[in-house]
Design a protein around this motif. Structure first.
Motif, PDB file in Angstrom:
ATOM      1  N   ALA A  29       0.849  -1.206   0.000  1.00  7.87           N
ATOM      2  CA  ALA A  29       0.000   0.000   0.000  1.00  7.87           C
ATOM      3  C   ALA A  29       0.874   1.241   0.000  1.00  7.87           C
ATOM      4  O   ALA A  29       2.005   1.226   0.472  1.00  7.87           O
ATOM      5  CB  ALA A  29      -0.914  -0.009   1.212  1.00  7.87           C
ATOM      6  N   ASN A  85     -10.615  -7.649 -11.249  1.00  8.85           N
ATOM      7  CA  ASN A  85     -10.954  -7.442  -9.835  1.00  8.85           C
ATOM      8  C   ASN A  85     -11.400  -8.718  -9.142  1.00  8.85           C
ATOM      9  O   ASN A  85     -11.841  -8.699  -8.021  1.00  8.85           O
ATOM     10  CB  ASN A  85     -12.030  -6.353  -9.716  1.00  8.85           C
ATOM     11  CG  ASN A  85     -13.287  -6.732 -10.495  1.00  8.85           C
ATOM     12  OD1 ASN A  85     -13.330  -7.791 -11.133  1.00  8.85           O
ATOM     13  ND2 ASN A  85     -14.288  -5.878 -10.425  1.00  8.85           N
TER      14      ASN A  85
ATOM     15  N   ASP B 676     -11.218  11.341  -9.389  1.00 12.47           N
ATOM     16  CA  ASP B 676      -9.963  11.024  -8.702  1.00 12.47           C
ATOM     17  C   ASP B 676      -8.744  11.239  -9.595  1.00 12.47           C
ATOM     18  O   ASP B 676      -7.648  10.755  -9.291  1.00 12.47           O
ATOM     19  CB  ASP B 676      -9.987   9.569  -8.213  1.00 12.47           C
ATOM     20  CG  ASP B 676     -11.075   9.343  -7.174  1.00 12.47           C
ATOM     21  OD1 ASP B 676     -11.288  10.254  -6.353  1.00 12.47           O
ATOM     22  OD2 ASP B 676     -11.719   8.268  -7.200  1.00 12.47           O
ATOM     23  N   GLU B 679      -5.659  12.814  -7.912  1.00 14.60           N
ATOM     24  CA  GLU B 679      -5.032  11.869  -6.989  1.00 14.60           C
ATOM     25  C   GLU B 679      -4.237  10.809  -7.770  1.00 14.60           C
ATOM     26  O   GLU B 679      -3.123  10.439  -7.406  1.00 14.60           O
ATOM     27  CB  GLU B 679      -6.111  11.200  -6.119  1.00 14.60           C
ATOM     28  CG  GLU B 679      -5.633  10.047  -5.241  1.00 14.60           C
ATOM     29  CD  GLU B 679      -4.582  10.468  -4.211  1.00 14.60           C
ATOM     30  OE1 GLU B 679      -4.550  11.648  -3.840  1.00 14.60           O
ATOM     31  OE2 GLU B 679      -3.763   9.599  -3.810  1.00 14.60           O
ATOM     32  N   PHE B 680      -4.799  10.362  -8.869  1.00 19.00           N
ATOM     33  CA  PHE B 680      -4.134   9.348  -9.690  1.00 19.00           C
ATOM     34  C   PHE B 680      -2.815   9.888 -10.250  1.00 19.00           C
ATOM     35  O   PHE B 680      -1.775   9.244 -10.148  1.00 19.00           O
ATOM     36  CB  PHE B 680      -5.079   8.914 -10.812  1.00 19.00           C
ATOM     37  CG  PHE B 680      -4.502   7.852 -11.718  1.00 19.00           C
ATOM     38  CD1 PHE B 680      -3.998   6.671 -11.203  1.00 19.00           C
ATOM     39  CD2 PHE B 680      -4.452   8.037 -13.099  1.00 19.00           C
ATOM     40  CE1 PHE B 680      -3.465   5.687 -12.040  1.00 19.00           C
ATOM     41  CE2 PHE B 680      -3.930   7.075 -13.946  1.00 19.00           C
ATOM     42  CZ  PHE B 680      -3.432   5.898 -13.408  1.00 19.00           C
ATOM     43  N   ARG B 683      -0.071   9.994  -7.855  1.00 18.33           N
ATOM     44  CA  ARG B 683       0.573   8.707  -7.573  1.00 18.33           C
ATOM     45  C   ARG B 683       1.480   8.264  -8.721  1.00 18.33           C
ATOM     46  O   ARG B 683       2.441   7.537  -8.519  1.00 18.33           O
ATOM     47  CB  ARG B 683      -0.483   7.625  -7.327  1.00 18.33           C
ATOM     48  CG  ARG B 683      -1.346   7.884  -6.105  1.00 18.33           C
ATOM     49  CD  ARG B 683      -2.409   6.815  -5.946  1.00 18.33           C
ATOM     50  NE  ARG B 683      -3.327   7.149  -4.839  1.00 18.33           N
ATOM     51  CZ  ARG B 683      -4.277   6.341  -4.421  1.00 18.33           C
ATOM     52  NH1 ARG B 683      -4.437   5.153  -4.995  1.00 18.33           N
ATOM     53  NH2 ARG B 683      -5.059   6.701  -3.435  1.00 18.33           N
ATOM     54  N   TYR B 742      -2.524   0.144 -13.285  1.00 15.59           N
ATOM     55  CA  TYR B 742      -2.752   0.643 -11.924  1.00 15.59           C
ATOM     56  C   TYR B 742      -4.229   0.894 -11.656  1.00 15.59           C
ATOM     57  O   TYR B 742      -4.724   0.616 -10.573  1.00 15.59           O
ATOM     58  CB  TYR B 742      -1.895   1.889 -11.662  1.00 15.59           C
ATOM     59  CG  TYR B 742      -0.456   1.494 -11.414  1.00 15.59           C
ATOM     60  CD1 TYR B 742      -0.059   1.063 -10.158  1.00 15.59           C
ATOM     61  CD2 TYR B 742       0.472   1.465 -12.444  1.00 15.59           C
ATOM     62  CE1 TYR B 742       1.238   0.639  -9.924  1.00 15.59           C
ATOM     63  CE2 TYR B 742       1.774   1.050 -12.221  1.00 15.59           C
ATOM     64  CZ  TYR B 742       2.154   0.631 -10.963  1.00 15.59           C
ATOM     65  OH  TYR B 742       3.425   0.196 -10.722  1.00 15.59           O
ATOM     66  N   VAL B 746      -4.401  -2.250  -9.346  1.00 14.68           N
ATOM     67  CA  VAL B 746      -3.812  -1.838  -8.071  1.00 14.68           C
ATOM     68  C   VAL B 746      -4.745  -0.901  -7.294  1.00 14.68           C
ATOM     69  O   VAL B 746      -4.956  -1.079  -6.105  1.00 14.68           O
ATOM     70  CB  VAL B 746      -2.443  -1.183  -8.304  1.00 14.68           C
ATOM     71  CG1 VAL B 746      -1.777  -0.864  -6.973  1.00 14.68           C
ATOM     72  CG2 VAL B 746      -1.537  -2.111  -9.120  1.00 14.68           C
ATOM     73  N   TRP B 747      -5.296   0.078  -7.994  1.00 15.70           N
ATOM     74  CA  TRP B 747      -6.176   1.037  -7.321  1.00 15.70           C
ATOM     75  C   TRP B 747      -7.537   1.096  -8.020  1.00 15.70           C
ATOM     76  O   TRP B 747      -7.936   2.158  -8.527  1.00 15.70           O
ATOM     77  CB  TRP B 747      -5.527   2.429  -7.323  1.00 15.70           C
ATOM     78  CG  TRP B 747      -4.161   2.447  -6.689  1.00 15.70           C
ATOM     79  CD1 TRP B 747      -3.831   1.938  -5.461  1.00 15.70           C
ATOM     80  CD2 TRP B 747      -2.963   3.008  -7.241  1.00 15.70           C
ATOM     81  NE1 TRP B 747      -2.490   2.141  -5.221  1.00 15.70           N
ATOM     82  CE2 TRP B 747      -1.933   2.799  -6.281  1.00 15.70           C
ATOM     83  CE3 TRP B 747      -2.651   3.653  -8.427  1.00 15.70           C
ATOM     84  CZ2 TRP B 747      -0.615   3.207  -6.500  1.00 15.70           C
ATOM     85  CZ3 TRP B 747      -1.356   4.078  -8.634  1.00 15.70           C
ATOM     86  CH2 TRP B 747      -0.341   3.855  -7.675  1.00 15.70           C
ATOM     87  N   ASP B 749     -10.217   1.342  -6.826  1.00  8.31           N
ATOM     88  CA  ASP B 749     -11.134   2.236  -6.127  1.00  8.31           C
ATOM     89  C   ASP B 749     -11.088   3.657  -6.685  1.00  8.31           C
ATOM     90  O   ASP B 749     -11.992   4.447  -6.445  1.00  8.31           O
ATOM     91  CB  ASP B 749     -10.775   2.257  -4.635  1.00  8.31           C
ATOM     92  CG  ASP B 749      -9.286   2.501  -4.403  1.00  8.31           C
ATOM     93  OD1 ASP B 749      -8.472   1.815  -5.076  1.00  8.31           O
ATOM     94  OD2 ASP B 749      -8.917   3.367  -3.589  1.00  8.31           O
ATOM     95  N   LEU B 750     -10.026   3.996  -7.422  1.00  7.39           N
ATOM     96  CA  LEU B 750      -9.959   5.346  -7.998  1.00  7.39           C
ATOM     97  C   LEU B 750     -10.938   5.445  -9.169  1.00  7.39           C
ATOM     98  O   LEU B 750     -10.975   4.570 -10.035  1.00  7.39           O
ATOM     99  CB  LEU B 750      -8.541   5.641  -8.507  1.00  7.39           C
ATOM    100  CG  LEU B 750      -7.451   5.818  -7.446  1.00  7.39           C
ATOM    101  CD1 LEU B 750      -6.141   6.209  -8.119  1.00  7.39           C
ATOM    102  CD2 LEU B 750      -7.846   6.847  -6.412  1.00  7.39           C
TER     103      LEU B 750
END
Lengths: 88, 998
Positions: A29, A85, B676, B679-680, B683, B742, B746-747, B749-750
């Motif tokens: 993370a 996912n 987002d 934010e992306f 990163r 990503y 990996v993310w 949720d974004l």
């Protein structure tokens, strides 16, 4: 040439896909302290199993989705493919 | 020359069409439908080549794909072609072929001297001899081996023929149109399955073309013709002759090479020479048949020794006699058909059968016809050098080990049959583990691995009735699986005279005090004694024996020799054949031309070409293009007699002095949208992105997880949740995949979406002190002042009615703008810029001038971001955020990456201010140090600085930070140059960056 079942598009030939490596590797993370060993395992160290292997493929010349594929590295038999996912 | 060996009115050739051809410079005639082999045999020519190692005379042994000897060099349509099998190549008018592996001629070959020195050419000769002295390898041995190796000469010319690839899908692929294939295909096709039936030969029917059988109330051949005619009419059937399925790959993908035009003097317009089919089949019926194997005896390679099945094929298909005094030597019934055919046409024939007292309908028929049959007899050796003259024969003891008195009988050919070997290549390639069948002394397919079923003699079934019954059944079973139709087809009555038993006898013992060569592998000159020697020397694995002796190698891959080789190994080792095992069957089954494999992807078609919307303008204005990935970009625009150096210098100078315009359409562009998105980006990039205001662009660097720089570029905030990212031309596709990785894995949720818009926008970079004046004229309503559109500002406006995005960003280090319009308007934009720019002395500039400008400014690009450098190496320290995490940040803590003497990008100037430094040169302290001279760094990019009018380079130099002011040498051993240089700052021009902000 493999015949890969894309969960979004159906059965497609391998030349529509690009290989993406071991799908079981989890990125640490963000903003979390990780040891050198943990980080090196994530970046560099990979197993090269003989037999079943869950790996990533991207359907680059199709829907562009990353998918997970469970494949036998010896026989190339593909047992299962799922969306990014989902877990195998 | 008369065709003394051709019978009248027999065969399937077209006697109305005479064809002339040349062999070894001499003119002959044949008929349409002949092969080179059948036409030469009709003319009484048996000597076609010399053997590989001993240069012994060689003739024809088979009549098709199994042929080991008759490989010729052929000229077709003025193009020379090696490795052509004379038994497969069909005759066409003007065909010109010659023998290989002989000099000066096939009749008188100097290399044949090897035959008499054969004691010096044992198994493993090359490995034993060419080991020492080491210095001899390059000068003596390698050139010698290269000259001696191979079967012919490859053309060095460009291949002007066309080859095509075809991708096909079907329910059922059937490989081979013999009785099994036809029965399977017919049932499946009738049930409605989409089928492809492939036949390697020009004629369909396989063994039915030559065997003496009846199906229903018609001959085997008539039955086959009827089925083929019916199949051809069906819409769900694709049927191809001259098409060899040569490989069985993963997931039921098979590859087939179709020789579309090889049988014609030249390919027709718009028709390929060959076509490669990639067939993905739901099911595969392998009906590839079987190949007759020889019995091994002395001098069994003499021209005139042929397979009995080949002799029959020459007779029944081509009406050609392989000899007029034939001897048939067999251990089974099938050769009797050959003997009977000879007899039918008035040729007296003697049959030697190793069996003691076999009984079957066909033997009775032979006896009734008055054919002389000698049971328990063998051919001990063939006599004759360039052609069989007689045979030494003998009675064989009942235990098959001892010979009796040798007797000589006159003959001009020996037709040999040692029973049949199923062609299991495709089955084995599919992953099927083969098993040994004691009954037939050969391997057959075991349990299916993929969706394949092997039928007929490929599966070891040599009885026609059983073949048809099982093949109809299998066809029906598979068709039902695919189409759900359950169609029953009744199996026709079959009459066949021969039985399927055979004598397990494969090698004739040597008579006392005789040392005849007994060949196992005819193509590579591997004899019984070679294998025995290899085993004595300790080779055990069959794979090792193969490579040491070359048994079963080369173009025929041991089609007639492998099984006898295995028999010998198991006999000597006192093992059974299955425990010895066979070597791996690898594709291709037969040689495939490189042209067919490459297909249409040759020359400029080897990759796609991408062109910008302004491409035609560049072309019209003398642009010289350069490949940038798959894009074509103008490198420079040539004026008069200018060369690259002069033109790029002129273009760069004009940017520094006036204004220039560069086509930057090729830059990767990615549209990023979503709540987002900020934010992306934060990163993905090493620097901070959360506070970038709408209407501003920012330069960013992204890393891989290992800390290495992946790409750089600017990203602009178009609106609250909408960003426009640019990437380098080369990395565009990788960056998109990287972002998708990503976001999807990996993310997830974004809430962000990314999409490539590279092709949607055409881009022009306007750079130079006069660019603001030009921009103002292009966009009269726009406030182009430093306040109105500041450095790194973004605004949207109308270019004479066309929507345009304007970014104030600079790659050249000058005051500069990038204008993007929708691709369709690209050329319009470009022409407007050129037209209005005239008063400001605008000139277009290409990638060479672009490089010059960025190098002297010290802007890093692909040659510095080379997949080995981290941001600190490139002087990008200020862009690496300390306050947030991002992709690859953790790796930057690695020991090697924080070392104080890390490599850095620096500038390099030659002391004489004249000598350009070749890119790739090494930077060293002492130009005369002993090699390898310790390297401190390398030159990554070089240009001619237009600002200072002297050469300038960028380098990646160890401890570069502390090296500024030092004097080193730039060594280029490739260009034989040693240049004294001084290390300077990489920011050679305008180090404070004032111009871009002016």
């Amino acid at each position: 040439m493999l015949y890969i079942f894309c969960p979004h598009c159906g059965l497609r030939s391998q030349n529509e896909f690009s290989y993406g490596g071991d799908a079981t590797v989890k990125r640490p993370a963000l903003n979390k302290e990780v040891s050198d060993e943990q980080w090196n395992n994530f970046v560099y160290n990979r197993k090269s199993p003989r037999g079943k292997h869950v790996e990533l493929w991207q359907h680059i010349s199709g829907c562009r989705q990353w998918i997970k594929v469970q494949r036998d590295t010896v026989t190339h038999e593909i047992f299962k493919t799922v969306e990014a996912n989902k877990e195998i | 020359m008369g065709q003394n060996f051709r019978l009248a009115n027999l065969g399937l050739i077209n006697r109305d069409k005479k064809i002339s051809f040349k062999f070894n410079g001499k003119k002959y005639f044949g008929f349409e439908g002949d092969t080179i082999a059948s036409a030469l045999l009709a003319n009484g020519i048996h000597l076609v080549g010399r053997s590989f190692k001993y240069h012994r005379p060689r003739g024809f042994f088979g009549a098709g794909v199994d042929e080991p000897y008759a490989i010729v060099q052929m000229v077709r349509n003025k193009e020379t072609e090696p490795n052509v099998r004379a038994t497969e190549q069909e005759l066409f008018e003007g065909l010109d072929a010659k023998s290989v592996n002989c000099w000066p001629s096939v009749n008188f070959d100097i290399g044949a001297i090897n035959n008499f020195f054969n004691k010096f050419l044992p198994a493993g000769f090359y490995y034993k001899t060419f080991m020492w002295p080491k210095s001899f390898w390059y000068r003596v041995y390698e050139p010698f081996i290269r000259k001696a190796a191979g079967f012919g000469v490859a053309s060095t010319k460009y291949d002007s023929e066309r080859y095509e690839h075809k991708y096909e899908y079907c329910d059922l692929l059937i490989t081979g149109s013999g009785p099994a294939g036809l029965a399977g295909a017919y049932t499946a096709a009738k049930s409605g399955a989409r089928i492809i039936l492939a036949e390697e030969k020009p004629r369909f029917g396989g063994s039915l073309l030559t065997s003496d059988v009846n199906i229903g109330n018609q001959s085997g051949k008539d039955w086959a013709d009827k089925i083929i005619a019916e199949l051809k009419e069906m819409p769900n059937v694709t049927i191809k002759n001259r098409a060899q399925v040569f490989g069985y790959y993963d997931h039921n993908m098979l590859v087939m090479s179709e020789k579309v035009s090889d049988h014609l003097p030249k390919s027709k317009k718009f028709t390929p020479k060959q076509r490669l089919w990639y067939v993905r089949a739901k099911e595969v019926l392998i009906s590839s048949g079987s190949i007759e194997r020889p019995i091994v005896f002395g001098n069994n390679d003499t021209p005139g020794v042929v397979l009995a099945s080949a002799a029959k094929e020459y007779l029944k298909v081509y009406g050609v006699l392989v000899g007029k005094k034939p001897l048939v030597f067999t251990n089974n019934d099938s050769a009797y058909e050959t003997a009977i055919e000879f007899k039918k046409y008035g040729i007296d024939v003697i049959v030697l059968d190793t069996r003691i007292n076999p009984k079957s309908e066909i033997i009775e028929e032979a006896k009734d016809l008055g054919i002389e049959i000698k049971f328990s007899h063998v051919v001990v050796a063939a006599n004759g050098y360039k052609k069989v003259k007689s045979a030494q024969i003998s009675k064989l003891s009942d235990n098959k080990k001892d010979l009796g008195k040798i007797e000589i009988i006159k003959c001009d050919c020996i037709c040999v049959s040692g029973f049949w070997t199923p062609t299991i290549h495709l089955s084995s390639q599919s992953g099927n583990k083969t098993k040994f069948d004691e009954k037939i002394d050969a391997f057959v397919p075991g349990t299916s691995k993929q969706n394949e079923t092997t039928i007929g003699s490929a599966n070891g079934i040599f009885n026609l009735e059983e073949t048809l019954k099982k093949s109809f059944e299998k066809g029906q079973e598979l068709a039902k699986k695919i189409t759900n139709n359950d169609l029953k087809i009744s199996v026709p009555q079959v009459s066949e005279k021969k039985s399927t038993n055979h004598d397990k006898f494969w090698c004739v013992p040597l008579p006392d005090k005789k040392n005849y060569k007994r060949f196992l592998d005819f193509q590579n000159d591997v004899t019984v004694s070679d294998i025995e020697l290899a085993l004595r020397e300790g080779y055990r694995s069959i794979e090792h024996v193969k490579r040491y002796t070359t048994l079963g190698m080369a173009t025929d891959q041991g089609k007639t020799s492998n099984l006898n080789g295995l028999q010998l190994v198991s006999d000597v080792e006192n093992k059974v054949v299955p425990s010895v095992g066979h070597t791996t069957f690898r594709p291709p089954y037969t040689p495939v031309s490189i042209g067919a494999i490459v297909g249409r992807e040759v020359g400029k078609h080897s990759k796609p070409t991408r062109k910008s919307p302004m491409h035609s303008w560049h072309e019209k204005n003398n642009a010289i293009f350069v490949d940038a990935g798959i894009w074509l970009r103008p490198r420079y625009y040539k004026k008069g007699n200018e060369d690259l150096f002069e033109a790029s210098k002129r273009e760069a100078e004009n940017v520094r002095k006036n204004v220039g315009v560069c086509d930057v359409t090729t830059l990767g562009k990615i549209d990023i949208k979503g709540p987002d998105a900020a934010e992306f980006l934060n990163r993905v990039y090493t620097n901070a992105w959360l506070k970038l205001p709408v209407g501003k662009a920012r330069y960013g660097v992204m890393l891989r997880e290992d800390g290495i720089v992946m790409d750089d570029g600017t990203t602009t905030r178009i609106s609250e949740n909408h960003y426009h990212m640019t990437t380098t031309t080369a990395q565009a596709a990788n960056v998109l995949s990287h972002l998708e990785y990503y976001l999807q894995l990996v993310w997830p949720d974004l809430n962000v979406n990314v999409v490539s818009t590279t092709e949607q926008w055409a881009g022009a970079a306007i750079a130079g002190p006069k660019s603001r004046d030009l921009l103002q004229k292009l966009f009269p309503d726009l406030d182009t002042s430093n306040d109105g559109l500041p450095f790194m500002g973004y605004v949207e406006s109308k270019l004479f009615g066309v929507t345009a995005k304007i970014f104030r960003i600079s790659f050249s280090g000058e005051l500069a703008y990038e204008v993007n319009v929708e691709s369709d308007n690209g050329n319009y934009m470009w022409e407007k810029i050129m037209d209005i720019g005239k008063e400001f002395k605008i000139q277009p500039y290409g990638t060479e001038a672009l490089s010059t400008l960025r190098i002297e400014m010290g802007h890093v690009a692909g040659t510095e971001l080379d997949g080995r450098t981290i941001p600190y190496d490139n002087g990008l320290d200020g862009l690496v955020s300390k306050n947030k995490d991002f992709i690859g940040k953790r790796s930057l803590n690695r020991k090697a990456f924080i070392a104080t003497n890390r490599q850095k990008v620096v500038g390099v100037v030659p002391l004489d201010k004249k000598t350009s430094i070749p890119e790739g040169s090494h930077l060293v302290v002492d130009e005369n140090a002993k090699l390898p001279n310790p390297k401190l760094g390398h030159i990554s990019a070089s240009c001619w600085s237009v600002e200072y009018n002297n050469p300038f380079s960028l380098a990646i130099l160890k401890d570069g930070k502390n090296m500024i002011g030092k004097k080193l040498f730039a060594l280029s051993p490739l260009k034989n140059k040693s240049i004294p240089v001084e290390i300077v700052s990489s920011h050679y021009v305008d180090p404070k960056g004032e111009r871009v902000r002016s």
